[in-house]
Design a protein around this motif. Structure first.
Motif, PDB file in Angstrom:
ATOM      1  N   SER A   1      78.812  31.370  33.139  1.00  0.00           N
ATOM      2  CA  SER A   1      79.746  32.099  33.813  1.00  0.00           C
ATOM      3  C   SER A   1      79.587  33.510  34.333  1.00  0.00           C
ATOM      4  O   SER A   1      79.035  34.299  33.309  1.00  0.00           O
ATOM      5  CB  SER A   1      81.036  31.737  33.438  1.00  0.00           C
ATOM      6  N   GLY A   2      80.017  33.900  35.261  1.00  0.00           N
ATOM      7  CA  GLY A   2      79.560  35.492  35.662  1.00  0.00           C
ATOM      8  C   GLY A   2      80.097  36.556  34.628  1.00  0.00           C
ATOM      9  O   GLY A   2      79.187  37.471  34.604  1.00  0.00           O
ATOM     10  N   ASP A   3      81.052  36.340  34.033  1.00  0.00           N
ATOM     11  CA  ASP A   3      81.298  37.266  32.893  1.00  0.00           C
ATOM     12  C   ASP A   3      80.672  37.220  31.819  1.00  0.00           C
ATOM     13  O   ASP A   3      80.787  38.007  30.894  1.00  0.00           O
ATOM     14  CB  ASP A   3      83.012  37.228  32.718  1.00  0.00           C
TER      15      ASP A   3
ATOM     16  N   ALA B   1      73.480  42.075  34.862  1.00  0.00           N
ATOM     17  CA  ALA B   1      74.565  41.765  35.359  1.00  0.00           C
ATOM     18  C   ALA B   1      74.426  40.760  36.727  1.00  0.00           C
ATOM     19  O   ALA B   1      73.205  41.011  37.331  1.00  0.00           O
ATOM     20  CB  ALA B   1      75.402  42.780  35.749  1.00  0.00           C
ATOM     21  N   PRO B   2      75.230  40.013  36.934  1.00  0.00           N
ATOM     22  CA  PRO B   2      75.157  39.193  38.390  1.00  0.00           C
ATOM     23  C   PRO B   2      74.881  40.093  39.556  1.00  0.00           C
ATOM     24  O   PRO B   2      75.519  41.186  39.413  1.00  0.00           O
ATOM     25  CB  PRO B   2      76.502  38.563  38.381  1.00  0.00           C
TER      26      PRO B   2
ATOM     27  N   THR C   1      73.508  39.427  46.846  1.00  0.00           N
ATOM     28  CA  THR C   1      73.340  38.284  47.199  1.00  0.00           C
ATOM     29  C   THR C   1      71.952  38.157  48.022  1.00  0.00           C
ATOM     30  O   THR C   1      71.514  38.956  48.383  1.00  0.00           O
ATOM     31  CB  THR C   1      74.412  37.821  48.234  1.00  0.00           C
TER      32      THR C   1
ATOM     33  N   VAL D   1      77.201  36.262  31.849  1.00  0.00           N
ATOM     34  CA  VAL D   1      75.698  36.451  32.236  1.00  0.00           C
ATOM     35  C   VAL D   1      74.976  37.528  31.543  1.00  0.00           C
ATOM     36  O   VAL D   1      74.134  37.642  30.933  1.00  0.00           O
ATOM     37  CB  VAL D   1      75.465  36.387  33.941  1.00  0.00           C
ATOM     38  N   GLU D   2      75.536  38.698  31.645  1.00  0.00           N
ATOM     39  CA  GLU D   2      74.957  40.086  31.172  1.00  0.00           C
ATOM     40  C   GLU D   2      74.649  39.914  29.487  1.00  0.00           C
ATOM     41  O   GLU D   2      74.016  40.386  29.103  1.00  0.00           O
ATOM     42  CB  GLU D   2      75.756  41.184  31.415  1.00  0.00           C
TER      43      GLU D   2
END
Length: 155
Positions: free
Chosen positions: A83-85, A94-95, A28, A87-88
């Motif tokens: 969406s985070g899932d 990956a996030p 973060t 992104v990769e």
């Protein structure tokens, strides 16, 4: 792994040694600032958006957020984060480690004007425990940026 892809990418420019790998998370803005030892604003966060089916990256200063009216005025559609899932699969990172380097082919990268107030910024380097310190000119060059945009506002 994404960190290795980014290390290989920067090895081509004799810049691999500038990549910092931390024992703690830098996933973060706040954690990255602690790991690097800088103010959060100096973290260059890379945000992933979808424009239709096309993934787009926007790199902003760590103390900024997307301004929806500015984004819509620039890109002619609402800001829609990936969406985070997913992104990769879209970006290749990956996030927490998303960066504008060694991404999947054809993904445009834009740099937000909010970064220009700093000499050096610290984007991630492909993992949730890495960063690289770059001047603004280096960030523009190594990210192969499509250009500068003004799509952010202060948090």
């Amino acid at each position: 792994m994404s960190l290795e892809k980014v290390q290989e990418y920067f090895a081509n420019y004799q810049m691999k040694e500038k990549i910092m790998v931390f024992d703690q998370s830098s996933a973060t803005v706040e954690l990255a600032a602690q790991a690097v030892g800088c103010e959060p604003a100096h973290i260059a966060k890379t945000m992933s958006f979808l424009q239709g089916e096309q993934a787009v990256l926007i790199v902003t200063a760590g103390d900024m957020k997307i301004d929806n009216p500015k984004y819509k005025a620039r890109f002619h559609q609402k800001a829609k984060m990936i969406s985070g899932d997913l992104v990769e699969s879209y970006i290749g990172h990956a996030p927490g480690g998303v960066c504008p380097f060694a991404v999947k082919e054809g993904i445009p990268v834009y740099l937000d004007e909010s970064l220009k107030r700093f000499e050096t910024v610290y984007p991630a380097a492909g993992s949730g425990n890495s960063a690289i310190g770059l001047t603004i000119d280096e960030l523009e060059m190594y990210s192969k940026a499509n250009g500068w945009v003004d799509v952010c506002k202060s948090k």
